[in-house]
Design an enzyme around this catalytic site. Structure first.
Site, PDB file in Angstrom:
ATOM      1  N   GLU A   1       6.761  -5.755   8.238  1.00 36.03           N
ATOM      2  CA  GLU A   1       6.219  -5.121   7.207  1.00 36.03           C
ATOM      3  C   GLU A   1       6.847  -3.567   6.904  1.00 36.03           C
ATOM      4  OE1 GLU A   1       2.210  -5.219   8.508  1.00 36.03           O
ATOM      5  OE2 GLU A   1       2.189  -7.475   8.443  1.00 36.03           O
ATOM      6  N   PRO A   2       7.888  -3.513   6.569  1.00 35.55           N
ATOM      7  CA  PRO A   2       8.281  -2.079   6.311  1.00 35.55           C
ATOM      8  C   PRO A   2       7.820  -1.559   4.794  1.00 35.55           C
ATOM      9  CG  PRO A   2      10.100  -3.807   5.719  1.00 35.55           C
ATOM     10  CD  PRO A   2       8.924  -4.623   6.392  1.00 35.55           C
ATOM     11  N   GLY A   3       7.185  -0.318   4.821  1.00 37.52           N
ATOM     12  CA  GLY A   3       6.934   0.315   3.719  1.00 37.52           C
ATOM     13  C   GLY A   3       7.790   1.478   3.229  1.00 37.52           C
TER      14      GLY A   3
ATOM     15  N   TYR B   1       3.404   6.797   0.197  1.00 36.06           N
ATOM     16  CA  TYR B   1       2.081   7.154   0.231  1.00 36.06           C
ATOM     17  C   TYR B   1       1.827   8.352  -0.578  1.00 36.06           C
ATOM     18  CZ  TYR B   1       2.225   3.616   3.828  1.00 36.06           C
ATOM     19  OH  TYR B   1       2.369   2.360   4.638  1.00 36.06           O
TER      20      TYR B   1
ATOM     21  N   GLY C   1       6.028   0.619  10.600  1.00 36.65           N
ATOM     22  CA  GLY C   1       6.606   1.621  11.588  1.00 36.65           C
ATOM     23  C   GLY C   1       8.041   2.304  11.214  1.00 36.65           C
TER      24      GLY C   1
ATOM     25  N   LYS D   1       0.871  -1.138   0.039  1.00 37.11           N
ATOM     26  CA  LYS D   1      -0.104  -0.157  -0.019  1.00 37.11           C
ATOM     27  C   LYS D   1       0.981   1.385   0.226  1.00 37.11           C
ATOM     28  CE  LYS D   1      -0.509  -0.308   4.780  1.00 37.11           C
ATOM     29  NZ  LYS D   1      -0.019  -1.382   5.116  1.00 37.11           N
TER      30      LYS D   1
ATOM     31  N   TYR E   1      -2.881  13.363   4.208  1.00 37.40           N
ATOM     32  CA  TYR E   1      -3.193  12.043   4.916  1.00 37.40           C
ATOM     33  C   TYR E   1      -2.168  11.285   5.359  1.00 37.40           C
ATOM     34  CZ  TYR E   1      -7.040  12.642   1.649  1.00 37.40           C
ATOM     35  OH  TYR E   1      -8.425  13.155   0.929  1.00 37.40           O
ATOM     36  N   ASP E   2      -0.931  11.805   5.196  1.00 34.95           N
ATOM     37  CA  ASP E   2       0.287  11.057   5.977  1.00 34.95           C
ATOM     38  C   ASP E   2       0.936  11.815   6.744  1.00 34.95           C
ATOM     39  OD1 ASP E   2       1.865   8.604   6.050  1.00 34.95           O
ATOM     40  OD2 ASP E   2       3.413   9.562   4.892  1.00 34.95           O
TER      41      ASP E   2
ATOM     42  N   HIS F   1       1.383  -3.699  14.975  1.00 36.02           N
ATOM     43  CA  HIS F   1       1.773  -2.603  14.135  1.00 36.02           C
ATOM     44  C   HIS F   1       1.886  -1.212  15.241  1.00 36.02           C
ATOM     45  CE1 HIS F   1       2.612   0.259  11.080  1.00 36.02           C
ATOM     46  NE2 HIS F   1       2.427  -0.782  10.225  1.00 36.02           N
TER      47      HIS F   1
ATOM     48  N   ASP G   1      -8.866  24.956  -5.941  1.00 33.63           N
ATOM     49  CA  ASP G   1      -9.266  24.861  -4.758  1.00 33.63           C
ATOM     50  C   ASP G   1      -8.380  25.709  -3.704  1.00 33.63           C
ATOM     51  OD1 ASP G   1     -10.023  24.055  -1.924  1.00 33.63           O
ATOM     52  OD2 ASP G   1     -10.200  21.810  -2.664  1.00 33.63           O
TER      53      ASP G   1
ATOM     54  N   SER H   1       2.519   3.922  11.784  1.00 30.97           N
ATOM     55  CA  SER H   1       3.366   4.171  10.428  1.00 30.97           C
ATOM     56  C   SER H   1       4.476   5.473  10.939  1.00 30.97           C
ATOM     57  CB  SER H   1       2.626   4.437   9.502  1.00 30.97           C
ATOM     58  OG  SER H   1       3.128   4.829   8.148  1.00 30.97           O
TER      59      SER H   1
END
Length: 483
Positions: free
Chosen positions: A268-270, A376, A234, A65, A320-321, A194, A348, A197
């Site tokens: 689960e590193p992203g 992300y 994380g 993701k 969002y992040d 977890h 906008d 993040s």
């Protein structure tokens, strides 16, 4: 293992260069107007080997993701990584690359029934849960699943807390769920947690590992044969982040609580793999001088810079992040920095990238660099208001290509050796329908056995980069060699 589609190309680069140097080369051509990324594949490879060096017991299962770039996930697969998938589509992507099902964990504690059935059909048996409802759902649709109970273990500080949504209490809820799973005839094989993040606390991993040890004991009493510990994500991924300290905490905790090597340990590193590998380049296309809100002197001004990417595109990470982005002029300036703000291209008023910053005076046409933009960003970006999602070009250093070409089952035809650095532009808008304008005269068909070159085709021996896929192209720049 399948890696690339037929239309994908990777240019092999010779000689010394850096991502910033190549961005300057692209910009100096004078034809680039859209934002674009440089993806440094060498950074990904280097980080994989760093992970294995610092935490040899912990197998990385990349969190898809975070960034589902096909070159990124294909390279990690070739290196031997596993994958954390959260949906049917992510499982489809990873299995389409030839990754075996036993290298995938379906790490979503609240799954749709159809996604569970799909997981069962393709042989992805390992999946997480944290509630009674999920156990009953799995019992109905995939009773042979290999289950991993997810407990809540929050870091004191995290960029994106996750415990508010997922994870059962390790003391009051988890033992009861383990007993229920046994009653239902379901097999629980491990514990996961977890910490959140982008966690800023490292000792939290030691707490999670200690709780997991206690649950291994509880699970054994309930009749489960435990064999897996999942440390979740994380892990920081910025250019200046360091894995060494958190690795020491994890290694010490594993030796204390899981000295036996029969337990498989994964994480689960992203962002650890994705963030620093991507540099975004945006162009200032407009500016506006307004009176400074903070200064009493009416002559003091604040500059509003408008760039060609915003919060509906790559900078969705600001919303969002909770990412703190930093703008850097592509061309260094000795001029004194001045108060300014940076705004996206849409109409906008919320499309503000940096509400307050300090930059040297910039003219329209100047370019800004944004480092650590691989996590992300692209997966969430949209072409809102008609502004394109940035393209990513694919270039690989010759030394690294020489190694990876044997790991990637890609034919020589997929690579272009040498050639100019060209950013694929956004496809033009679709022409009006035939009802709105007359059809053009048909072009003569090429002779059999001969291809008809496009007007924009590159001359012989000067290959241009080709698009990677329908959504965006990839540019992979390498400045680190394999160990």
């Amino acid at each position: 293992m399948k890696v690339l589609q037929d239309e994908q190309r990777i240019t092999v680069m010779e000689g010394p260069w850096t991502p910033v140097d190549v961005i300057k080369q692209v910009v100096d051509e004078g034809t680039q107007e859209d934002p674009f990324y440089v993806m440094n594949l060498g950074e990904v490879v280097n980080r994989y080997h760093r992970w294995k060096e610092l935490m040899p017991r912990v197998e990385p299962f990349y969190a898809v993701k975070c960034n589902d770039d096909k070159v990124l996930v294909s390279t990690l697969a070739a290196l031997g990584a596993g994958f954390d998938c959260a949906s049917k589509a992510e499982i489809q992507l990873i299995t389409s690359l030839g990754v075996k099902p036993d290298r995938i964990i379906f790490a979503n504690p609240a799954k749709m029934a159809s996604h569970i059935r799909y997981s069962a059909a393709v042989g992805v048996d390992l999946m997480t849960f944290d509630s009674e409802i999920e156990l009953l759902k799995i019992k109905q649709h995939m009773p042979h699943a290999q289950l991993v109970i997810r407990i809540r273990c929050d870091a004191a500080v995290a960029q994106c807390p996750l415990g508010i949504k997922f994870g059962c209490d390790p003391v009051s809820e988890a033992p009861r769920l383990l007993k229920l799973a046994a009653v239902l005839g379901l097999e629980v094989v491990g514990v996961s947690f977890h910490v959140g993040s982008g966690a800023a606390e490292t000792e939290v991993y030691a707490r999670g590992i200690q709780w997991a040890r206690a649950l291994f004991t509880s699970a054994a009493r309930a009749g489960h044969r435990m064999r897996l510990l999942d440390l979740g994500g994380g892990f920081a991924g910025g250019s200046h982040s360091c894995l060494a300290h958190v690795a020491q905490v994890i290694n010490n905790a594993l030796e204390t609580h899981f000295p036996e090597r029969s337990v498989q340990v994964i994480a689960e590193p992203g962002r650890y793999f994705a963030a620093a590998a991507y540099t975004l380049a945006t162009m200032v296309h407009a500016k506006r001088e307004v009176a400074s809100k903070d200064g009493a002197d009416q002559d003091e001004t604040h500059t509003m810079y408008f760039v060609n990417d915003g919060v509906y595109g790559s900078f969705n990470c600001v919303l969002y992040d909770h990412q703190q982005v930093v703008a850097e002029p592509l061309v260094p300036s000795t001029a004194a920095p001045r108060p300014c703000s940076v705004w996206g291209p849409s109409c906008d008023g919320l499309d503000c990238v940096l509400p307050s910053s300090l930059l040297p005076p910039l003219a329209p046409g100047a370019w800004l660099l944004w480092r650590d933009m691989g996590a992300y960003t692209l997966p969430v970006a949209s072409p809102f208001n008609g502004f394109p999602v940035p393209r990513v070009l694919t270039v690989i250093d010759a030394a690294l290509w020489a190694v990876l070409k044997d790991l990637w089952p890609i034919s020589e035809a997929h690579f272009v050796h040498g050639g100019p650095i060209v950013v694929p532009q956004t496809p033009p808008l679709s022409p009006p329908s035939p009802a709105a304008c007359p059809s053009p005269s048909p072009s003569p068909s090429p002779s059999p056995g001969h291809s008809q070159p496009s007007p924009s085709s590159s001359p012989p021996h000067s290959p241009a980069l080709a698009p990677l896929d329908d959504s965006h192209s990839r540019l992979v720049f390498v400045e680190c060699a394999l160990k």
